[in-house]
Design a protein around this motif. Structure first.
Motif, PDB file in Angstrom:
ATOM      1  N   LEU A  89     -19.540 -54.403  13.065  1.00 59.39           N
ATOM      2  CA  LEU A  89     -18.096 -54.526  13.288  1.00 59.39           C
ATOM      3  C   LEU A  89     -17.759 -54.826  14.753  1.00 59.39           C
ATOM      4  O   LEU A  89     -16.612 -55.188  15.050  1.00 59.39           O
ATOM      5  CB  LEU A  89     -17.370 -53.270  12.802  1.00 59.39           C
ATOM      6  N   LEU A  90     -18.744 -54.709  15.651  1.00 57.66           N
ATOM      7  CA  LEU A  90     -18.506 -55.141  17.034  1.00 57.66           C
ATOM      8  C   LEU A  90     -18.253 -56.648  17.108  1.00 57.66           C
ATOM      9  O   LEU A  90     -17.680 -57.140  18.086  1.00 57.66           O
ATOM     10  CB  LEU A  90     -19.701 -54.787  17.924  1.00 57.66           C
ATOM     11  N   ALA A  91     -18.690 -57.378  16.099  1.00 59.39           N
ATOM     12  CA  ALA A  91     -18.446 -58.826  16.080  1.00 59.39           C
ATOM     13  C   ALA A  91     -16.968 -59.135  15.856  1.00 59.39           C
ATOM     14  O   ALA A  91     -16.514 -60.241  16.181  1.00 59.39           O
ATOM     15  CB  ALA A  91     -19.296 -59.485  14.990  1.00 59.39           C
ATOM     16  N   GLY A  92     -16.230 -58.170  15.302  1.00 60.05           N
ATOM     17  CA  GLY A  92     -14.815 -58.384  14.992  1.00 60.05           C
ATOM     18  C   GLY A  92     -14.655 -58.899  13.575  1.00 60.05           C
ATOM     19  O   GLY A  92     -15.455 -59.717  13.097  1.00 60.05           O
ATOM     20  N   LEU A 121     -15.525 -48.195  13.858  1.00 62.62           N
ATOM     21  CA  LEU A 121     -14.551 -49.267  14.117  1.00 62.62           C
ATOM     22  C   LEU A 121     -13.853 -49.726  12.838  1.00 62.62           C
ATOM     23  O   LEU A 121     -13.109 -50.706  12.861  1.00 62.62           O
ATOM     24  CB  LEU A 121     -15.267 -50.467  14.767  1.00 62.62           C
ATOM     25  N   LEU A 122     -14.089 -49.017  11.764  1.00 59.64           N
ATOM     26  CA  LEU A 122     -13.525 -49.430  10.480  1.00 59.64           C
ATOM     27  C   LEU A 122     -12.007 -49.247  10.466  1.00 59.64           C
ATOM     28  O   LEU A 122     -11.490 -48.226  10.923  1.00 59.64           O
ATOM     29  CB  LEU A 122     -14.150 -48.605   9.364  1.00 59.64           C
ATOM     30  N   ASP A 123     -11.307 -50.243   9.928  1.00 60.40           N
ATOM     31  CA  ASP A 123      -9.851 -50.130   9.772  1.00 60.40           C
ATOM     32  C   ASP A 123      -9.425 -50.855   8.495  1.00 60.40           C
ATOM     33  O   ASP A 123     -10.266 -51.402   7.764  1.00 60.40           O
ATOM     34  CB  ASP A 123      -9.118 -50.672  11.002  1.00 60.40           C
ATOM     35  N   ASN A 124      -8.130 -50.857   8.243  1.00 60.43           N
ATOM     36  CA  ASN A 124      -7.632 -51.458   7.001  1.00 60.43           C
ATOM     37  C   ASN A 124      -7.939 -52.953   6.928  1.00 60.43           C
ATOM     38  O   ASN A 124      -8.163 -53.493   5.843  1.00 60.43           O
ATOM     39  CB  ASN A 124      -6.127 -51.227   6.881  1.00 60.43           C
ATOM     40  N   THR A 125      -7.913 -53.621   8.075  1.00 64.96           N
ATOM     41  CA  THR A 125      -8.213 -55.054   8.084  1.00 64.96           C
ATOM     42  C   THR A 125      -9.643 -55.305   7.617  1.00 64.96           C
ATOM     43  O   THR A 125      -9.913 -56.231   6.844  1.00 64.96           O
ATOM     44  CB  THR A 125      -8.031 -55.622   9.509  1.00 64.96           C
ATOM     45  N   ALA A 126     -10.547 -54.472   8.090  1.00 66.08           N
ATOM     46  CA  ALA A 126     -11.948 -54.609   7.681  1.00 66.08           C
ATOM     47  C   ALA A 126     -12.100 -54.339   6.190  1.00 66.08           C
ATOM     48  O   ALA A 126     -12.795 -55.085   5.484  1.00 66.08           O
ATOM     49  CB  ALA A 126     -12.826 -53.651   8.489  1.00 66.08           C
ATOM     50  N   VAL A 127     -11.449 -53.289   5.706  1.00 68.07           N
ATOM     51  CA  VAL A 127     -11.568 -52.948   4.279  1.00 68.07           C
ATOM     52  C   VAL A 127     -11.022 -54.085   3.420  1.00 68.07           C
ATOM     53  O   VAL A 127     -11.605 -54.432   2.380  1.00 68.07           O
ATOM     54  CB  VAL A 127     -10.850 -51.619   3.982  1.00 68.07           C
ATOM     55  N   SER A 160     -19.623 -38.791  17.224  1.00 67.45           N
ATOM     56  CA  SER A 160     -19.049 -39.866  16.407  1.00 67.45           C
ATOM     57  C   SER A 160     -18.494 -39.328  15.093  1.00 67.45           C
ATOM     58  O   SER A 160     -18.024 -40.094  14.248  1.00 67.45           O
ATOM     59  CB  SER A 160     -20.134 -40.906  16.111  1.00 67.45           C
ATOM     60  N   TYR A 161     -18.557 -38.016  14.906  1.00 62.41           N
ATOM     61  CA  TYR A 161     -18.313 -37.433  13.584  1.00 62.41           C
ATOM     62  C   TYR A 161     -16.897 -37.693  13.073  1.00 62.41           C
ATOM     63  O   TYR A 161     -16.698 -38.123  11.935  1.00 62.41           O
ATOM     64  CB  TYR A 161     -18.578 -35.931  13.639  1.00 62.41           C
ATOM     65  N   ASP A 162     -15.910 -37.442  13.907  1.00 64.76           N
ATOM     66  CA  ASP A 162     -14.529 -37.602  13.433  1.00 64.76           C
ATOM     67  C   ASP A 162     -14.238 -39.056  13.058  1.00 64.76           C
ATOM     68  O   ASP A 162     -13.549 -39.323  12.066  1.00 64.76           O
ATOM     69  CB  ASP A 162     -13.542 -37.123  14.508  1.00 64.76           C
ATOM     70  N   ASP A 163     -14.744 -39.975  13.857  1.00 64.73           N
ATOM     71  CA  ASP A 163     -14.513 -41.396  13.548  1.00 64.73           C
ATOM     72  C   ASP A 163     -15.198 -41.790  12.243  1.00 64.73           C
ATOM     73  O   ASP A 163     -14.664 -42.588  11.460  1.00 64.73           O
ATOM     74  CB  ASP A 163     -15.025 -42.276  14.697  1.00 64.73           C
ATOM     75  N   THR A 164     -16.386 -41.258  12.013  1.00 65.07           N
ATOM     76  CA  THR A 164     -17.099 -41.584  10.775  1.00 65.07           C
ATOM     77  C   THR A 164     -16.382 -40.974   9.572  1.00 65.07           C
ATOM     78  O   THR A 164     -16.250 -41.617   8.519  1.00 65.07           O
ATOM     79  CB  THR A 164     -18.559 -41.093  10.845  1.00 65.07           C
ATOM     80  N   LEU A 165     -15.910 -39.738   9.725  1.00 61.95           N
ATOM     81  CA  LEU A 165     -15.155 -39.119   8.630  1.00 61.95           C
ATOM     82  C   LEU A 165     -13.872 -39.889   8.329  1.00 61.95           C
ATOM     83  O   LEU A 165     -13.488 -40.055   7.168  1.00 61.95           O
ATOM     84  CB  LEU A 165     -14.825 -37.669   8.983  1.00 61.95           C
ATOM     85  N   ARG A 166     -13.221 -40.360   9.385  1.00 63.83           N
ATOM     86  CA  ARG A 166     -12.012 -41.158   9.180  1.00 63.83           C
ATOM     87  C   ARG A 166     -12.350 -42.418   8.371  1.00 63.83           C
ATOM     88  O   ARG A 166     -11.624 -42.813   7.455  1.00 63.83           O
ATOM     89  CB  ARG A 166     -11.417 -41.542  10.539  1.00 63.83           C
ATOM     90  N   ALA A 167     -13.484 -43.036   8.677  1.00 60.91           N
ATOM     91  CA  ALA A 167     -13.908 -44.235   7.946  1.00 60.91           C
ATOM     92  C   ALA A 167     -14.194 -43.913   6.484  1.00 60.91           C
ATOM     93  O   ALA A 167     -13.820 -44.673   5.581  1.00 60.91           O
ATOM     94  CB  ALA A 167     -15.155 -44.833   8.610  1.00 60.91           C
ATOM     95  N   ILE A 168     -14.838 -42.787   6.243  1.00 61.66           N
ATOM     96  CA  ILE A 168     -15.148 -42.407   4.860  1.00 61.66           C
ATOM     97  C   ILE A 168     -13.857 -42.154   4.087  1.00 61.66           C
ATOM     98  O   ILE A 168     -13.705 -42.583   2.939  1.00 61.66           O
ATOM     99  CB  ILE A 168     -16.076 -41.174   4.846  1.00 61.66           C
ATOM    100  N   LYS A 169     -12.914 -41.487   4.735  1.00 63.38           N
ATOM    101  CA  LYS A 169     -11.640 -41.232   4.047  1.00 63.38           C
ATOM    102  C   LYS A 169     -10.907 -42.537   3.767  1.00 63.38           C
ATOM    103  O   LYS A 169     -10.276 -42.696   2.712  1.00 63.38           O
ATOM    104  CB  LYS A 169     -10.784 -40.284   4.890  1.00 63.38           C
ATOM    105  N   LEU A 170     -10.988 -43.465   4.686  1.00 61.79           N
ATOM    106  CA  LEU A 170     -10.351 -44.762   4.468  1.00 61.79           C
ATOM    107  C   LEU A 170     -11.021 -45.492   3.301  1.00 61.79           C
ATOM    108  O   LEU A 170     -10.342 -46.056   2.428  1.00 61.79           O
ATOM    109  CB  LEU A 170     -10.476 -45.598   5.755  1.00 61.79           C
TER     110      LEU A 170
END
Lengths: 384, 70
Positions: A89-92, A121-127, A160-170
């Motif tokens: 996801l660093l590629a954008g 770096l996961l977000d709605n656009t990526a999903v 990195s835990y909170d960011d990874t959990l946020r990604a899993i929830k997303l």
């Protein structure tokens, strides 16, 4: 030179030779995390420092053309393409979308898409991009916050835990999330209890979690390994028991692959029981590698002297690093070929077999652990 | 389109199938265990389509579950 043709009989391997179906493409060579066990950055192969940070359109076009000619030449009905890194996801997302469009336009067969990410770096656009193309996403998570923070931190040592959990929830926020979310990777740390890990994954509604033995070999043994005690085997047996007892709703492909092999099935995993591995890796500079995890051995193991700019994938099929993994049993050492567990193991994972003295013609450095696990699974599941 | 029933292997059929292929027999008490159901599905798929010369190899560092096209 590690991959010597004299060590691997091409004629004997020929019945198992086949075209590549799985193309693992490095779309970004860097990562925003600095995990302690990473096989890319914490190992002797430092070639990542000299590679393009992001796969260019020119190189991607060449990769697509090479896959095209491979598909046509071998009449492939479909292929798997996995975007990998570094952190892809660093590629954008827009770059990844353009790469997917380019490959879709040039590869003349259906594509099964995959991507492995740390999720930060996961977000709605990526999903949405994943949904548009039908990507199956894998995340990396080692268990509880304490498990994760021990190894999976950024370059400043921050969790990195909170960011990874946020990604899993997303990823799990929609009813059909299993179409996109493939599961997580868990790197085994024998100081962490399996029940704590599985309980965490269950609480996060994770349906699939594969186990990875730490990348290691005879010159760089696994952490806490002992000549006297198969500590990884014991951990795996404990994990198997807890899983069978209380967490059967979570798929653990590593265990299920072994069970399937014991029932007469075929391995589709490169790390256990494989007769013919049809996987190829392409780096951001177009370099062709047998498998990126060989970086734990060193550049001499990964560098095949091939690049998509000058070589076809059929050229790669003639390299001993490739055909030795498409050889049934013929590339294994005599100990493995005589072993009662040959059908379930086939030498385990190739990087784990390395020694300076014999190259990859050794039993796995985890041999004792694997034998303990196989006997434990047999006792647990099958009548004598 | 697959139905649920097509995705579920009847344990007794699967065990009989496994036994006939000279593979060990499962403990009967485990026959409806979800783990065994999935493992048996893998066996069935490998017998039908994923021979060792046809499957797509999964990379060890790409996690994905087996259900669906993977």
């Amino acid at each position: 030179m590690i991959w010597l043709p004299v060590d691997y009989d091409a004629a004997a391997a020929a019945p198992f030779r086949r075209p590549f179906h799985t193309f693992l493409i490095k779309v970004a060579s860097l990562c925003n995390l600095n995990c302690s066990y990473c096989y890319v950055y914490q190992t002797p192969d430092k070639s990542w420092k000299n590679k393009p940070k992001v796969l260019s359109t020119e190189t991607a076009t060449r990769i697509a053309d090479r896959i095209h000619e491979h598909v046509i030449r071998h009449g492939l009905k479909d292929v798997t393409i996995v975007f990998h890194g570094g952190e892809p996801l660093l590629a954008g997302v827009e770059t990844l979308r353009a790469l997917a469009a380019l490959l879709t336009a040039r590869v003349p067969c259906p594509i099964r898409w995959g991507l492995q990410t740390n999720g930060t770096l996961l977000d709605n656009t990526a999903v949405q991009f994943f949904r548009d193309y039908g990507f199956r996403i894998g995340l990396s998570l080692d268990g509880t916050r304490a498990h994760n923070d021990r190894h999976r931190v950024d370059h400043n040592g921050k969790s990195s835990y909170d960011d990874t959990l946020r990604a899993i929830k997303l990823l799990t926020s929609s009813a059909d999330y299993e179409r996109v979310f493939g599961g997580v990777l868990v790197v085994i740390d024998v100081e962490h209890r399996p029940e704590d890990i599985l309980q965490t994954l269950s609480d996060l509604h994770i349906r699939s979690a594969n186990l990875l033995l730490p990348d290691a070999h005879y010159e760089a043994p696994p952490p806490l390994a002992s000549d006297d005690t198969p500590v990884y085997g014991r951990w795996l047996c404990d994990c198997f028991d807890v899983w069978m007892r209380a967490f059967g709703h979570i798929e653990i492909p590593y265990f299920e692959q072994i069970i399937a092999l014991m029932l007469g099935g075929t391995s589709t995993a490169e790390e256990i029981g494989a007769r013919s591995v049809d996987l190829i890796v392409v780096e951001t500079d177009g370099g062709i590698e047998a498998v990126d995890t060989l970086k734990v051995v060193g550049r001499q193991a990964t560098a095949l002297g091939m690049n998509v700019m000058s070589h076809t994938f059929d050229d790669a099929l003639d390299h001993p690093a490739i055909y030795s993994r498409m050889s049934g049993d013929t590339s294994l050492c005599s100990v493995c070929r005589r072993c009662a567990e040959l059908e379930h193991c086939r030498g385990g994972y190739v990087p784990h077999r390395y020694s300076h003295a014999n190259g990859f013609v050794n039993p796995s450095v985890y041999c004792g652990d694997l034998r303990l696990l196989f006997s434990h699974i047999k006792r647990s599941l099958f009548t004598s | 389109m697959k139905t649920d029933s097509q995705d579920t292997i009847q344990p007794e059929i699967a065990i009989a199938s496994a036994a006939s292929a000279s593979t060990p027999s499962l403990h009967a008490r485990l026959a409806d265990h979800p783990i065994l159901q999935r493992a048996l599905r893998r066996v069935k798929e490998s017998q039908e389509q994923d021979t060792h010369m046809a499957h797509h190899t999964r990379h060890t560092s790409h996690s994905t579950h087996s259900k669906g096209v993977w």
